[in-house]
Design a protein around this motif. Structure first.
Motif, short mmCIF file in Angstrom:
data_model
loop_
_atom_site.label_atom_id
_atom_site.label_comp_id
_atom_site.label_asym_id
_atom_site.label_seq_id
_atom_site.Cartn_x
_atom_site.Cartn_y
_atom_site.Cartn_z
N GLU A 63 0.72 -1.05 0.02
CA GLU A 63 -0.14 0.05 -0.21
C GLU A 63 0.87 1.24 -0.18
O GLU A 63 0.51 2.47 -0.47
CB GLU A 63 -0.92 0.12 1.20
CG GLU A 63 -1.86 -1.16 1.22
CD GLU A 63 -2.89 -1.08 0.00
OE1 GLU A 63 -3.62 0.15 -0.42
OE2 GLU A 63 -3.17 -2.16 -0.65
N ASP A 64 2.22 1.24 0.62
CA ASP A 64 2.84 2.48 0.51
C ASP A 64 4.17 2.39 -0.04
O ASP A 64 4.38 2.49 -1.00
CB ASP A 64 3.03 2.70 2.02
CG ASP A 64 1.46 3.07 2.76
OD1 ASP A 64 0.93 3.67 2.25
OD2 ASP A 64 1.36 2.60 4.19
N HIS A 65 5.36 1.89 0.87
CA HIS A 65 6.71 1.98 0.52
C HIS A 65 6.85 1.11 -0.76
O HIS A 65 7.42 1.57 -1.74
CB HIS A 65 7.43 1.58 1.55
CG HIS A 65 8.91 1.57 1.49
ND1 HIS A 65 9.55 2.87 1.08
CD2 HIS A 65 9.86 0.50 1.14
CE1 HIS A 65 10.87 2.27 0.89
NE2 HIS A 65 11.11 1.16 1.05
N ASP A 66 6.82 -0.08 -0.79
CA ASP A 66 6.91 -1.11 -1.83
C ASP A 66 6.14 -0.58 -3.09
O ASP A 66 6.78 -0.75 -4.27
CB ASP A 66 6.60 -2.46 -1.55
CG ASP A 66 7.62 -2.98 -0.22
OD1 ASP A 66 8.68 -2.44 -0.30
OD2 ASP A 66 7.07 -3.82 0.38
N ALA A 71 6.66 1.58 -8.65
CA ALA A 71 6.25 2.73 -9.43
C ALA A 71 7.31 3.49 -9.93
O ALA A 71 7.47 3.87 -11.33
CB ALA A 71 5.11 3.51 -8.92
N GLN A 72 8.12 3.96 -9.18
CA GLN A 72 9.43 4.67 -9.52
C GLN A 72 10.16 3.89 -10.63
O GLN A 72 10.70 4.47 -11.58
CB GLN A 72 10.19 4.73 -8.38
CG GLN A 72 9.68 5.95 -7.47
CD GLN A 72 10.51 6.19 -6.04
OE1 GLN A 72 11.43 5.32 -5.78
NE2 GLN A 72 10.27 7.26 -5.32
N ALA A 73 10.65 2.57 -10.37
CA ALA A 73 11.36 1.72 -11.17
C ALA A 73 10.68 1.54 -12.69
O ALA A 73 11.20 1.63 -13.54
CB ALA A 73 11.56 0.28 -10.44
N GLN A 74 9.31 1.49 -12.64
CA GLN A 74 8.70 1.25 -13.83
C GLN A 74 8.60 2.65 -14.63
O GLN A 74 8.72 2.48 -15.76
CB GLN A 74 7.03 0.77 -13.53
CG GLN A 74 7.00 -0.70 -13.06
CD GLN A 74 5.44 -0.84 -12.57
OE1 GLN A 74 4.93 -0.12 -12.53
NE2 GLN A 74 5.17 -1.92 -12.82
#
Length: 96
Positions: A63-66, A71-74
Motif C-alpha cells: 500500500e505504501d513504500h513498496d 512505480a518509480q522503477a517502472q
C-alpha cells in the motif's frame, strides 16, 4: 503491475515469456491475476525488466513504500534500469 512493467520494457507477452523461460499463456494469466507467479518466476521476470528484487517481498507493504518503489522503477526506461543495475553490481563488488 506485471503488465505495466512489461509494456514499459517494450516487450510483448511472447517476448517476455521467451526471456523468462515460461509460456506466453502463463504471462497472460499473471497479468490478469488468475495465477500468481512463484517467487522464482517473479525473480526471472524482474531480471528480464532489468530491475532488482530489492523491494521487500517478506512482509511487503504494497500500500505504501513498496508500491512507490515499484512505480518509480517502472518509470525508468529499459536503458536506465540496466544502467542502475550495472551501477548496483559495481557498488556491491567494490565493497568486497
Amino acid at each position: 503491475m506485471l503488465r505495466e512493467a512489461r509494456l514499459r520494457a517494450g516487450l510483448t507477452q511472447a517476448e517476455l515469456a521467451e526471456r523468462a523461460a515460461t509460456a506466453r499463456s502463463q504471462i497472460s494469466r499473471y497479468e490478469n491475476g488468475s495465477v500468481l507467479p512463484s517467487l522464482e518466476t517473479l525473480r526471472r521476470l524482474v531480471r528480464v525488466w532489468g530491475l532488482e528484487l530489492g523491494f521487500r517481498l517478506y512482509n511487503a507493504d504494497l500500500e505504501d513504500h513498496d508500491a512507490t518503489l515499484i512505480a518509480q522503477a517502472q518509470r525508468l526506461t529499459p536503458e536506465e534500469r540496466v544502467d542502475r543495475a550495472v551501477r548496483s553490481v559495481k557498488h556491491v563488488y567494490a565493497l568486497r
